[in-house]
Motif scaffolding. Structure first.
Motif: not given
Length: 509
Positions: A331-336, A367-376, A407-413
């Motif tokens: 909510k902070i890093i991600g939204i920035w 492509v960015s949705n693959f990040g959530f799959y990797a995190l899950a 991994l969370l930070l990478t996905v959020i980015a």
């Protein structure tokens, strides 16, 4: 003062107003969305119920029904658009303060009703904000920059109500957070009334007969309720129980009620001569490819909406991240990062133009949705973590050192940068499709279609995430993102035609 300096000053005032109004638009959305989900989650409400409470956002998909009244009528003194802005913002401040005194677990039904009312007022504010932005940026060369500034303000508000709010909730409690948001909304209302420039006096409201428009709106409203009753009664007659606890049956009732109510409302508007509504629809559908554009608007953000509909419960309950960690990362890093993506998208649109921006940014969103799959799939801690030391910035503080998952930070980015770029192109598309005479109704209609994914996938997302598991859920989000990208390519000639000079109003046709 030289005319060039006056022009620059006027442009600065317009963009500053758009920034402030973008902030006003973004603030209440999280308070009936992801911030509310966090409140419900920590209050012990189950995940499927949280998914269905995503339906409190229904007013965002129906706002085009009352938007014609905001095109046709103007509250006195403040001028076109600005009177409606003040009324909606003051009402939002009052209702958020009232909502702070409720308990979602003790009285979920009444809490949901108040949340729906907040969403109604927020959607009404959005109608005016979007129309004001479209009207005040009469020069189409400013659309890309205006969209970037709007997204910047909007995402700043999301940082506050969707990110800092989670940290404040750890320090205080959710009722105090909502009272604070009510006070901020009150300040915004005063600032907008004093600072927002007036709309060009040449942009007059439609000239249909006022009494007939009001009667037409009431007839349309009655048709909505009639459609709801017909659909509900029909499903009951064939054996479905409206009181069933089966979530698929509940979803069937919701979708059927909407499918019956909307066509009936359109029929009633024609029969009752709701002329502002009818003329605005005629004006929009005179655009070549108008129906296809509506389908594109639904599909373009569908995969993003599906993946994001339960992000907060996924991170807190599904992955076991703490509220503060989610608040900082998502909510902070991600939204920035979304803000960065919005400005990057605005700059790139100066060279890519609308069609290429929609296509390229749409692919990046997918492509960015693959990040959530990797995190899950890989789980929490798969890439290690970085420690964030305690801090106190006055308005927000972190009491103890917290670990942030890499991994969370990478996905959020990836998700937020691509999402910000896609949003700028998407807002540019909506503005290009509006006729200035009916900008409130046109933008409300288009943005209502854009909210279809965000609102209607929420109950389905809750059911599917529980029955299929998170990895399959995010694979499905990737598949849902593909049709929007394909539609952009198929409609490339129609999109390219939108960069031509502004569509004439009916009086100059």
């Amino acid at each position: 003062m030289p005319l060039a300096h006056l022009a620059h000053l006027a442009r600065f005032q317009r963009l500053a107003a758009i920034l402030l109004l973008g902030f006003a638009s973004g603030l209440p959305l999280a308070l009936t969305g992801q911030a509310m989900q966090a409140w419900l989650t920590v209050d012990g409400v189950d995940i499927v119920t949280i998914g269905f409470l995503g339906l409190v956002g229904l007013p965002y998909t129906f706002k085009f029904l009352w938007a014609p009244l905001m095109d046709r009528f103007e509250p006195p003194w403040l001028g076109r658009r600005r009177g409606w802005l003040l009324l909606s913002q003051l009402a939002l401040a009052a209702l958020l303060f009232f909502m702070a005194g409720l308990s979602p677990q003790a009285a979920p039904g009444f809490f949901a009703l108040i949340a729906v009312t907040v969403a109604f007022l927020s959607a009404s504010q959005d109608v005016v904000v979007d129309a004001y932005r479209t009207d005040v940026l009469s020069d189409r060369s400013e659309h890309g920059l205006g969209a970037s500034v709007h997204v910047f303000g909007y995402r700043l508000a999301m940082i506050l109500s969707g990110g800092i709010a989670l940290i404040w909730a750890d320090q205080w409690d959710w009722p105090t957070v909502y009272r604070t948001m009510a006070a901020i909304m009150l300040g915004i209302a005063i600032a907008c009334a004093l600072l927002a420039p007036r709309i060009d006096a040449a942009l007059k409201p439609p000239t249909s007969e006022a009494g007939q428009d009001l009667r037409g709106f009431l007839a349309m409203l009655l048709a909505v309720f009639a459609g709801y009753w017909i659909a509900r009664s029909g499903l009951t007659l064939i054996g479905f129980d409206p009181a069933s606890k089966n979530k698929w049956i509940e979803l069937l009732f919701v979708l059927t009620e909407i499918a019956v109510a909307l066509p009936l409302a359109a029929w009633a508007a024609r029969k009752a001569k709701f002329e502002t509504f009818n003329q605005s629809l005629t004006s929009y559908f005179s655009l070549p490819g108008a129906a296809a554009f509506l389908l594109l608007i639904v599909l373009y953000k569908l995969g993003d909406a599906f993946a994001g509909s339960l992000t907060t419960p996924f991170l807190i309950k599904g992955m076991g991240f703490a509220q503060a960690e989610v608040g900082i990362a998502n909510k902070i890093i991600g939204i920035w990062l979304t803000i960065f993506g919005a400005f990057l998208g605005g700059l790139l649109m100066l060279r890519l133009k609308l069609y290429r921006a929609l296509l390229v940014f749409g692919v990046l969103q997918l492509v960015s949705n693959f990040g959530f799959y990797a995190l899950a799939s890989l789980g929490k801690g798969a890439w290690g973590a970085v420690m964030v030391q305690p801090f106190d910035w006055g308005f927000v503080a972190l009491k103890e050192a917290a670990a942030l998952d890499w991994l969370l930070l990478t996905v959020i980015a990836g998700e937020n940068i691509s999402g910000g770029m896609g949003t700028v192109a998407f807002v540019g598309l909506l503005m290009a499709l509006c006729n200035s005479r009916f900008s409130a109704t046109h933008y409300a209609l288009l943005s209502a279609f854009s909210a279809v994914g965000r609102i209607y996938v929420s109950p389905l997302a809750g059911v599917l995430s529980e029955s299929l598991g998170w990895p399959v859920f995010f694979i499905l989000s990737i598949l849902l993102a593909m049709p929007g990208v394909i539609m952009v390519w198929l409609m490339r000639h129609s999109i390219l035609a939108l960069i031509q000079p502004a569509r004439p109003t009916p009086e100059t046709d």
